[in-house]
Scaffold this active site. Structure first.
Site, PDB file in Angstrom:
ATOM      1  N   GLY A 133     -11.164  24.995   5.387  1.00 58.38           N
ATOM      2  CA  GLY A 133     -12.152  24.748   5.661  1.00 58.38           C
ATOM      3  C   GLY A 133     -13.368  26.474   5.369  1.00 58.38           C
ATOM      4  O   GLY A 133     -12.835  27.015   5.539  1.00 58.38           O
ATOM      5  N   THR A 170     -19.793  12.370   8.621  1.00 59.69           N
ATOM      6  CA  THR A 170     -20.567  10.807   9.783  1.00 59.69           C
ATOM      7  C   THR A 170     -19.949   9.146   8.893  1.00 59.69           C
ATOM      8  O   THR A 170     -19.859   9.451   7.608  1.00 59.69           O
ATOM      9  CB  THR A 170     -21.710  10.775   9.324  1.00 59.69           C
ATOM     10  OG1 THR A 170     -22.680  11.661   9.807  1.00 59.69           O
ATOM     11  CG2 THR A 170     -23.070   9.906   9.837  1.00 59.69           C
ATOM     12  N   CYS A 187     -23.133  20.140   9.619  1.00 58.23           N
ATOM     13  CA  CYS A 187     -23.360  20.153  11.444  1.00 58.23           C
ATOM     14  C   CYS A 187     -24.702  19.031  11.690  1.00 58.23           C
ATOM     15  O   CYS A 187     -24.182  18.443  12.240  1.00 58.23           O
ATOM     16  CB  CYS A 187     -23.368  22.110  11.630  1.00 58.23           C
ATOM     17  SG  CYS A 187     -21.944  21.998  12.217  1.00 58.23           S
ATOM     18  N   ARG A 238     -22.988  20.347   1.395  1.00 51.71           N
ATOM     19  CA  ARG A 238     -23.259  19.696   2.110  1.00 51.71           C
ATOM     20  C   ARG A 238     -24.319  19.394   2.730  1.00 51.71           C
ATOM     21  O   ARG A 238     -25.074  20.191   3.297  1.00 51.71           O
ATOM     22  CB  ARG A 238     -22.386  19.797   3.167  1.00 51.71           C
ATOM     23  CG  ARG A 238     -21.283  19.618   2.753  1.00 51.71           C
ATOM     24  CD  ARG A 238     -19.407  19.465   3.478  1.00 51.71           C
ATOM     25  NE  ARG A 238     -20.016  20.907   4.097  1.00 51.71           N
ATOM     26  CZ  ARG A 238     -18.320  21.381   5.506  1.00 51.71           C
ATOM     27  NH1 ARG A 238     -18.625  20.737   5.849  1.00 51.71           N
ATOM     28  NH2 ARG A 238     -18.868  22.418   5.586  1.00 51.71           N
TER      29      ARG A 238
END
Ligand code: UDX
Ligand code: ADP
Length: 465
Positions: free
Chosen positions: A12, A95, A277, A347
């Site tokens: 990734g 998460t 992150c 993201r």
């Protein structure tokens, strides 16, 4: 011990660029990046290096140089594990979306699967390197699985957290501020640390390679991101105050940034931080603090997230308020969908949450991003589960021409700071829009005065209208 074969599980945003740079800098080490996602591996192997799945300035050139020489991308995970003396784990650790710790704790499912696979396949001793961002004490979980299922072999677990920022990954990897390596403080652990130090030492000055115990290394990664995110939330909190007091956040940032104790970086007010992150790492910090009963510590860091959610929400609300308190049936053009410029990663991008809020108010949105694919935009929205995917496709469309995207819009909102947005013919955009034509600059990149002289109503983060 001299490492000759490296394997990286996970191709990734972290695994791909990191291994490409290691391969470039260590031509005598064979580096194999494996992933269970066949499509992703096929894209990494695409003859045309412009089609590799991660967009990062400079990355395709590095891949072009090393691929086929000592850099390989494959779906044969077992073979790569078997061959390697050192295995990096760079799989995703999102998460948790279910059960205990939902919304806060990291989901370690994929990490655990990797550990079990390594234990099953390994025939000799291995050094296993945690590269993915992980909650503190994950190394002990890894060690536990490996030693209990690994046929009596010896596994050393190292923590080597990633500090590269997307958009500047290649630069950050080639010339890092520091490399951090944590490991057991036993003779075997120290040997493993040394083996990894020797890899980086090919191009990173020795004084920039820091070694610590494994827990310090894991916690340092969370702390670095928490500090950076805290700076963004701090400046964003003041951006709101600026909008009411006629102070200008850009001037405030410049004034405080020249204080050498504070420094100039991470002081750009924005529509809110995103990326894989910041939020995840702070949530990890909050979760682990709470699990030790340290509620004040947890509350302290949680506030950084609360501020960030507020910043995204208030940007959407500002659009609504300025469009006479309703956006129902109105078209809003979004410039940018990625969480920052120079990446195709989306993201936790602020754009997703701002769009969600506006769609709830029945607005129609058309988006343009130079690097994000249409399907990704829908995947991001569908993931929130706020409405059916049919509704998302009906009320939000994704364009490929920024001028067309802005045509007929009541407002243009800048969500990502892509450089090209600054160079657009804004008079042409203005002419195609409904009047009054509004620009909401969520990144403070446009020339407000120039836009105002064209006729736009300009609303920028951290300055009074
Ligand atoms: C971050 C860390 O910087 C990196 O060290 C770590 O390895 C991974 O997480 P990344 O998420 O790629 O990297 O991007 P970063 O440049 O840190 O930006 C994060 C978010 O903060 C972005 O949405 C960015 O737009 C926002 N940001 C950053 C601001 O809003 N203002 C700033 O001044 C800086
Ligand atoms: P990051 O930003 O941390 O690199 P990505 O989601 O971009 O995260 O990449 C993680 C990659 O790890 C994905 O391509 C995913 O398919 C891969 N992956 C997850 N679990 C495994 C596994 N058990 N074996 C191999 N690859 C895996």
């Amino acid at each position: 011990m001299k490492v000759q074969n490296i394997c990286c599980i996970g191709a990734g945003y972290v695994g791909g660029p990191t291994m490409a740079v290691i391969a470039k800098k260590c031509p005598d080490i064979k580096v194999t990046v494996v992933d269970i996602n066949q499509e992703r591996i096929a894209a990494w192997n695409d003859e045309n290096v412009d089609n590799i799945p991660v967009y990062e300035p400079g990355l395709s050139a590095v891949v072009a140089e090393a691929r086929g020489r000592n850099l390989f991308f494959s779906t044969d995970v077992d073979k790569a594990i078997d061959e390697a003396e050192m295995i990096f784990i760079s799989v995703n650790t999102p998460t948790k979306t279910y059960g205990e710790g939902k919304g806060q704790a990291a989901d370690l499912k994929w990490i655990e699967l990797c550990a079990r696979q390594i234990a099953r396949v390994a025939k000799g001793d291995k050094i296993v390197v945690e590269k993915s961002t992980l909650p503190v004490r994950t190394a002990s979980t890894l060690k536990d699985i490996l030693t209990h299922t690994g046929d009596g072999l010896s596994f050393q677990i190292l923590s080597n957290p990633e500090f590269l920022a997307e958009g500047t990954a290649v630069e950050d990897l080639m010339d890092p501020d520091r490399v951090l390596i944590g490991g057991d403080q036993t003779p075997e652990g120290l040997n493993a640390i040394q083996a990894l130090v020797d890899v980086y030492a090919r191009w990173v000055p020795k004084d920039k390679i820091l070694t610590t115990n494994v827990w310090s290394s894991e916690l340092s990664k969370l702390t670095a991101n928490a500090y950076l995110a805290q700076r963004v939330s701090s400046i964003n909190s003041l951006s709101e105050l600026c909008e009411f007091t006629e102070a200008d956040i850009n001037e405030v940032a410049r004034a405080i940034g020249t204080d050498s104790r504070i420094g100039p970086k991470f002081l750009k007010a924005s529509v809110g931080f995103g990326g894989s992150c910041f939020q995840k790492d702070i949530l990890n910090l909050v979760y682990i603090s709470r699990s030790y009963g340290l509620n004040e510590v947890a509350d302290y860091w949680e506030q950084v997230i609360i501020m960030n959610d507020h910043q995204k929400r208030r940007f959407a609300k500002k659009i609504i308020k300025n469009l006479y308190n309703t956006v129902s049936g109105k078209k809003i053009a979004f410039l940018g969908w990625a969480f920052k410029k120079d990446t195709n990663d989306t993201r936790e991008s602020a754009a997703i949450y701002v769009a969600d809020h506006l769609l709830n108010e029945q607005s129609f949105i058309e988006t343009y991003d130079p690097k994000v694919k249409k399907e990704q935009v829908y995947t991001d929205l569908d993931y929130l589960g706020s409405r059916s995917s049919e509704e998302n496709r009906k009320n939000l469309t994704v364009g490929t021409d920024p001028y067309k995207v802005c045509e007929g819009a009541h407002a243009v909102a800048v969500l990502t700071e892509w450089d090209e947005f600054k160079t657009y013919d804004w008079k042409r955009i203005y002419d195609g829009m409904l009047k009054p034509a509004h620009v909401f600059d969520g990144r403070n990149i446009l020339d407000k005065e120039a836009l105002r002289s064209i006729g736009f109503q300009v609303h920028a983060i951290g300055t009074a209208d």
